[in-house]
Design a protein around this motif. Structure first.
Motif, PDB file in Angstrom:
ATOM      1  N   ASN A  92       0.827  -1.197   0.000  1.00 52.06           N
ATOM      2  CA  ASN A  92       0.000   0.000   0.000  1.00 52.06           C
ATOM      3  C   ASN A  92       0.869   1.259   0.000  1.00 52.06           C
ATOM      4  O   ASN A  92       1.915   1.316   0.650  1.00 52.06           O
ATOM      5  CB  ASN A  92      -0.907  -0.012   1.225  1.00 52.06           C
ATOM      6  CG  ASN A  92      -1.956   1.085   1.177  1.00 52.06           C
ATOM      7  OD1 ASN A  92      -2.404   1.462   0.108  1.00 52.06           O
ATOM      8  ND2 ASN A  92      -2.331   1.611   2.329  1.00 52.06           N
ATOM      9  N   GLN A  96      -1.179   7.662  -1.157  1.00 49.47           N
ATOM     10  CA  GLN A  96      -2.117   7.559  -2.279  1.00 49.47           C
ATOM     11  C   GLN A  96      -2.556   6.103  -2.396  1.00 49.47           C
ATOM     12  O   GLN A  96      -1.895   5.293  -3.050  1.00 49.47           O
ATOM     13  CB  GLN A  96      -1.457   8.007  -3.588  1.00 49.47           C
ATOM     14  CG  GLN A  96      -0.915   9.427  -3.566  1.00 49.47           C
ATOM     15  CD  GLN A  96      -0.301   9.788  -4.902  1.00 49.47           C
ATOM     16  OE1 GLN A  96      -0.982  10.148  -5.860  1.00 49.47           O
ATOM     17  NE2 GLN A  96       1.021   9.684  -4.976  1.00 49.47           N
ATOM     18  N   ASN A  97      -3.682   5.787  -1.780  1.00 53.03           N
ATOM     19  CA  ASN A  97      -4.114   4.389  -1.718  1.00 53.03           C
ATOM     20  C   ASN A  97      -4.413   3.802  -3.097  1.00 53.03           C
ATOM     21  O   ASN A  97      -4.355   2.583  -3.277  1.00 53.03           O
ATOM     22  CB  ASN A  97      -5.358   4.271  -0.829  1.00 53.03           C
ATOM     23  CG  ASN A  97      -5.053   4.538   0.628  1.00 53.03           C
ATOM     24  OD1 ASN A  97      -3.914   4.351   1.070  1.00 53.03           O
ATOM     25  ND2 ASN A  97      -6.035   5.005   1.378  1.00 53.03           N
ATOM     26  N   GLN A  98      -4.775   4.666  -4.048  1.00 52.38           N
ATOM     27  CA  GLN A  98      -5.126   4.161  -5.381  1.00 52.38           C
ATOM     28  C   GLN A  98      -3.900   3.876  -6.230  1.00 52.38           C
ATOM     29  O   GLN A  98      -4.035   3.397  -7.359  1.00 52.38           O
ATOM     30  CB  GLN A  98      -6.049   5.157  -6.099  1.00 52.38           C
ATOM     31  CG  GLN A  98      -5.356   6.371  -6.690  1.00 52.38           C
ATOM     32  CD  GLN A  98      -5.129   7.462  -5.659  1.00 52.38           C
ATOM     33  OE1 GLN A  98      -5.275   7.227  -4.454  1.00 52.38           O
ATOM     34  NE2 GLN A  98      -4.792   8.649  -6.129  1.00 52.38           N
ATOM     35  N   ARG A  99      -2.708   4.165  -5.734  1.00 47.12           N
ATOM     36  CA  ARG A  99      -1.471   3.930  -6.490  1.00 47.12           C
ATOM     37  C   ARG A  99      -0.529   3.024  -5.686  1.00 47.12           C
ATOM     38  O   ARG A  99       0.431   3.503  -5.081  1.00 47.12           O
ATOM     39  CB  ARG A  99      -0.778   5.244  -6.821  1.00 47.12           C
ATOM     40  CG  ARG A  99      -1.601   6.184  -7.689  1.00 47.12           C
ATOM     41  CD  ARG A  99      -0.858   7.482  -7.947  1.00 47.12           C
ATOM     42  NE  ARG A  99      -1.654   8.425  -8.699  1.00 47.12           N
ATOM     43  CZ  ARG A  99      -1.716   8.476 -10.036  1.00 47.12           C
ATOM     44  NH1 ARG A  99      -1.000   7.603 -10.732  1.00 47.12           N
ATOM     45  NH2 ARG A  99      -2.466   9.360 -10.653  1.00 47.12           N
ATOM     46  N   ASP A 344      -8.603  -3.178  -3.664  1.00 50.13           N
ATOM     47  CA  ASP A 344      -7.396  -2.588  -3.100  1.00 50.13           C
ATOM     48  C   ASP A 344      -6.199  -3.340  -3.668  1.00 50.13           C
ATOM     49  O   ASP A 344      -6.348  -4.232  -4.507  1.00 50.13           O
ATOM     50  CB  ASP A 344      -7.411  -2.609  -1.564  1.00 50.13           C
ATOM     51  CG  ASP A 344      -7.391  -4.015  -0.985  1.00 50.13           C
ATOM     52  OD1 ASP A 344      -7.198  -4.983  -1.761  1.00 50.13           O
ATOM     53  OD2 ASP A 344      -7.566  -4.170   0.230  1.00 50.13           O
ATOM     54  N   PHE A 402     -13.328   4.201 -12.285  1.00 49.26           N
ATOM     55  CA  PHE A 402     -12.143   4.371 -11.433  1.00 49.26           C
ATOM     56  C   PHE A 402     -11.639   3.018 -10.964  1.00 49.26           C
ATOM     57  O   PHE A 402     -12.395   2.136 -10.595  1.00 49.26           O
ATOM     58  CB  PHE A 402     -12.502   5.247 -10.223  1.00 49.26           C
ATOM     59  CG  PHE A 402     -11.388   5.326  -9.226  1.00 49.26           C
ATOM     60  CD1 PHE A 402     -10.315   6.174  -9.428  1.00 49.26           C
ATOM     61  CD2 PHE A 402     -11.399   4.536  -8.075  1.00 49.26           C
ATOM     62  CE1 PHE A 402      -9.278   6.243  -8.503  1.00 49.26           C
ATOM     63  CE2 PHE A 402     -10.378   4.602  -7.150  1.00 49.26           C
ATOM     64  CZ  PHE A 402      -9.319   5.469  -7.373  1.00 49.26           C
ATOM     65  N   SER A 403     -10.353   2.852 -10.972  1.00 53.74           N
ATOM     66  CA  SER A 403      -9.736   1.630 -10.479  1.00 53.74           C
ATOM     67  C   SER A 403      -8.351   1.991  -9.953  1.00 53.74           C
ATOM     68  O   SER A 403      -7.933   3.142  -9.951  1.00 53.74           O
ATOM     69  CB  SER A 403      -9.640   0.589 -11.591  1.00 53.74           C
ATOM     70  OG  SER A 403      -9.131  -0.629 -11.086  1.00 53.74           O
ATOM     71  N   LEU A 404      -7.649   0.967  -9.503  1.00 56.16           N
ATOM     72  CA  LEU A 404      -6.291   1.202  -9.020  1.00 56.16           C
ATOM     73  C   LEU A 404      -5.363   1.495 -10.190  1.00 56.16           C
ATOM     74  O   LEU A 404      -5.616   1.097 -11.334  1.00 56.16           O
ATOM     75  CB  LEU A 404      -5.795  -0.036  -8.267  1.00 56.16           C
ATOM     76  CG  LEU A 404      -6.547  -0.435  -7.003  1.00 56.16           C
ATOM     77  CD1 LEU A 404      -5.890  -1.659  -6.390  1.00 56.16           C
ATOM     78  CD2 LEU A 404      -6.576   0.700  -5.997  1.00 56.16           C
ATOM     79  N   GLU A 405      -4.276   2.170  -9.891  1.00 59.12           N
ATOM     80  CA  GLU A 405      -3.219   2.434 -10.871  1.00 59.12           C
ATOM     81  C   GLU A 405      -1.909   1.932 -10.287  1.00 59.12           C
ATOM     82  O   GLU A 405      -1.078   2.703  -9.805  1.00 59.12           O
ATOM     83  CB  GLU A 405      -3.135   3.922 -11.183  1.00 59.12           C
ATOM     84  CG  GLU A 405      -4.396   4.483 -11.818  1.00 59.12           C
ATOM     85  CD  GLU A 405      -4.277   5.963 -12.115  1.00 59.12           C
ATOM     86  OE1 GLU A 405      -3.135   6.482 -12.070  1.00 59.12           O
ATOM     87  OE2 GLU A 405      -5.305   6.606 -12.373  1.00 59.12           O
TER      88      GLU A 405
END
Length: 801
Positions: A92, A96-99, A344, A402-405
């Motif tokens: 994690n 920036q949780n999405q990256r 996640d 939207f999704s993870l990157e």
């Protein structure tokens, strides 16, 4: 002088069992590499050893030539000499949780880090609650809170004291603190206040206004004091967390002193634990909400092991059987909770590019191209030299969800595509990036020379198959028969097939029949039985065609002689089974303008190659007989009782013979069949399927009874391709059937008519009684009639009786 039939020795090239240097395949070792694929082996080794970018490999060749097995074997050898690549994990990013961040670890260290983080979370779940329940922590927290309370009470007490001295009361109301006038210790009501003298009211108002300012100033200080208190409490919590976890983190940090990335990550974990300590205590409102939604507060501290090479022995060699875009570059999965999809970094899954990173990835090119986005994303990864996990179509802007990157992973890989030659050439022509990324082609051949070395290598390959699959060994005669069939498969007595799939199936079927006969070894009889059984399973259509000819439904003569009629030979391919059958071609001529009408072409049943053959024979006729005057004939050619498409030029010589027969008014023997293409000089050229064609006519003749005069005319250049059935060879040996090798149409027309073709003299005239003289005379008659029709009526002489 008429052409002589071929000797039986030329009809089938025998493999003498005594020439084989072994008694059975048990005496042989395995073949070193794929048999007959030296060029492909060199290309594969070059591509594997080439470290520069773009030198990926495309293995092209027919299916069944051992492309995949050879590629995997050579890659595995090379991979075993290389070091295993490192592990890859996603963790994690607490900012920036999405990256999610990616960490590169030495091979075998990823699973250890994952276990260590699971252990750390478990320990924190025990250590932190105990630290915050300790008496010392409670006392220090209570002291800070009491200090805030005391500070507030002191400040408001000062205001209340000043108010009391001015006969003003500080009271609490539902909306907050308020000031009110007093008299004799009692708060005055509004009505009572109005009854006071005016100077008393003015004094109270002035005192209350001053006190109100002090009260408001004091109230404004309260949020500041509370912030200071909260900061002190957070500092206290941080000190307690640090005291509780420092020794745990020190223990972990000591294990990863050689990995700065992990050190940085553990520091980030420490800071996030301190900032979210409530998740461990179970008292934070956010943690309560997560638990209510079925979430896991500690998932953010887990380690997602994407690639684990702990058990790897060298570099990876991965075969991707289903190369979809997610299977290739990885994917981000989602969980459904309360009607919503959540994700996640723990739901990031590796693709085959991740698994093969640092090694080799092998795929079927056709399957790759059939899956949407897979080909383009593979090229993008190879060009960028990194693996970027994206949803299918995301790179083209087709989806906005939207999704993870995830952070991209550096890519160091050698990709091998396996496909048909046509697919390779189409990609080379239509995709400009293909040649840039796949610079090496391993071209697999479908045949090899029938040399003693090749025979031995093929025998070793069969021996390896026998050992691998637990089959009965082949004795000398059995192996010799397999070698003969390998030549038959490529229609060339001087070559051997490299289509190992077909030969392997032949050996497996022969093993079946050998077991059925309780034999200990596979002999030639068992191999022949396997060949005959395979034909029997597929020859229903062939039998039906032969039956219709025998019953006279399809007219094909096998005796006598006819003018303008000849037996051609065609091959019908049904799956993997091909068979030949005779076809009757007829020709009709009349005076005209030199046109040869191909009826098949006129009704769109003739293909372009067949049309080309007819135009070539027209060119031959024009050159031989129209040098001094134009041809004044029209001719029509047709394949009688043919109701399907016809293509290929293998009947062009046959069509020329039947035209010559019609022009010369000479009958053609119907006990002979003909195949072969022709050029504009009359040379007869090689064709395909020669064995099947001969056997097709032989079967018809045998069913009606062999007369001894029947036979087939083939191009002389096809003699090297003859690998005929044993019964055909035996009939030729006994003089009951004949094969004639023809170099030129003049030879063929002599055999078919029994009349010499004739050679032209210096004036271009042919000897009397020859085929060409008769043709020349017929064409001259047509020309005379045409010239006569062009003479004006007044110039014509009166007819005399």
């Amino acid at each position: 002088m008429l052409q002589s039939p071929l000797s039986p020795e030329l009809l089938f090239t025998v493999c003498d069992p005594q020439s084989l240097p072994f008694d059975s395949t048990d005496d042989l070792g395995d073949a070193d590499d794929a048999v007959g694929q030296e060029r492909a082996v060199e290309a594969i080794r070059f591509a594997v050893g080439m470290r520069h970018r773009g030198f990926n490999l495309f293995a092209l060749g027919p299916e069944g030539t051992g492309r995949r097995s050879l590629v995997m074997r050579l890659l595995s050898r090379q991979a075993a000499e290389r070091a295993a690549p490192g592990d890859w994990v996603y963790v994690n990013d607490f900012d920036q949780n999405q990256r999610p961040k990616v960490l590169s670890l030495p091979a075998g260290r990823a699973s250890g880090l994952k276990k260590d983080m699971d252990w750390l979370v478990g320990e924190l779940g025990q250590a932190l609650p105990a630290a915050f329940e300790a008496e010392e922590y409670r006392n220090r927290r209570q002291a800070i809170e009491d200090e805030l309370k005391e500070r507030q009470e002191t400040a408001f007490g000062t205001v209340a004291h000043e108010a009391g001295e001015s006969s003003v009361a500080l009271i609490r109301t539902p909306v907050g603190l308020a000031l009110a006038p007093m008299k004799d210790g009692e708060v005055l009501s509004p009505d009572e206040f109005k009854k006071l003298p005016d100077d008393s009211q003015d004094r109270f108002k002035a005192d209350m206004a001053a006190l109100q300012e002090k009260l408001e100033a004091t109230i404004k200080q309260v949020p500041k004091w509370e912030r200071e208190t909260r900061a002190r409490l957070r500092a206290l919590d941080h000190d307690v967390v640090a005291f509780a976890i420092d020794h745990l983190l020190e223990e972990l940090t000591a294990k990863y002193t050689d990995l700065p990335q992990v050190q940085t990550y553990l520091q980030a974990v420490s800071a996030d634990v301190a900032a979210n300590v409530g998740d461990f205590l179970g008292e934070d409102e956010r943690s309560k909400i997560r638990r209510a939604l079925g979430g896991d507060s500690f998932r953010r501290y887990r380690v997602n092991v994407l690639v684990d090479n702990a058990q790897a022995q060298g570099a990876p060699v991965v075969y991707e059987d289903y190369p979809t875009q997610p299977n290739l570059i990885g994917r981000v999965e989602h969980l459904a909770q309360y009607g919503a999809l959540i994700t996640d970094f723990n739901l990031i899954r590796a693709g085959s590019l991740h698994k093969a990173n640092g090694g080799f990835l092998v795929m079927d090119a056709r399957k790759l191209l059939m899956n949407p986005f897979a080909w383009e994303d593979l090229k993008r990864a190879l060009k960028a030299r990194e693996i970027r996990i994206e949803s299918p179509g995301q790179s083209m802007g087709l989806f906005s969800t939207f999704s993870l990157e995830p952070e991209p992973i550096p890519l160091d890989i050698k990709v091998v595509l396996i496909g048909d030659p046509m697919l390779y050439y189409l990609l080379s022509h239509h995709d400009p990036e293909f040649s840039e990324l796949f610079k090496v082609a391993a071209d697999f051949d479908w045949r090899m020379d029938r040399s003693p070395r090749a025979v031995l290598e093929l025998s070793r390959s069969v021996a390896a198959l026998v050992r691998k699959e637990g089959l009965l060994p082949l004795d000398r005669s059995g192996m010799a028969r397999v070698i003969e069939q390998a030549s038959r498969l490529v229609e060339d007595a001087e070559k051997l097939s490299t289509h190992m799939a077909s030969l392997a199936d032949l050996v497996r079927e022969a093993d079946h029949w050998a077991h059925a006969a309780s034999a200990r070894q596979i002999a030639a009889a068992h191999v022949q039985q396997a060949i005959d059984a395979a034909i029997r399973r597929q020859d229903r259509v062939r039998e039906n065609v032969q039956e219709e000819i025998q019953r006279g439904i399809i007219h094909v003569a096998t005796d006598g002689a006819e003018i303008g009629q000849i037996n051609a030979l065609a091959v019908l391919q049904l799956g993997n089974f091909a068979f030949g059958h005779p076809v009757r071609i007829t020709a009709r001529i009349h005076a005209g303008k030199g046109d040869v009408i191909d009826i098949e072409r006129e009704v769109d049943l003739g293909g372009p190659l067949h049309g080309k053959g007819v135009l070539i024979l027209s060119g031959f006729l024009a050159a031989r007989f129209g040098a001094h005057e134009p041809l004044s004939l029209s001719a029509s050619l047709v394949f009688e009782q043919s109701y399907g498409g016809i293509d290929g030029d293998s009947a062009s010589s046959t069509e020329l013979y039947v035209l010559l027969s019609a022009l010369a008014d000479l009958p053609i023997r119907q006990d002979l069949a003909v195949t072969g293409s022709v050029d504009q000089f009359g040379r007869v050229q090689a064709i395909g399927g020669v064995n099947e064609k001969i056997e097709g006519f032989f079967d018809l003749c045998a069913a009606r009874g062999l007369s001894g005069s029947q036979g087939v005319l083939i191009p002389a250049s096809n003699v090297a391709h003859l690998m005929l059935r044993a019964d055909v060879v035996e009939a030729c040996r006994q003089g009951r059937f004949a094969i004639y090798a023809i170099d030129h149409v003049d030879q063929g027309i002599e055999v078919l008519t029994g009349v010499p073709a004739g050679e032209a003299d210096a004036q271009g005239r042919y000897p009397t009684g020859t085929v060409n003289r008769k043709v020349q005379a017929r064409l001259a008659a047509f020309a005379s009639r045409a010239a006569l029709r062009l003479v004006p009526e007044r110039d014509k002489k009166p007819e005399t009786e």
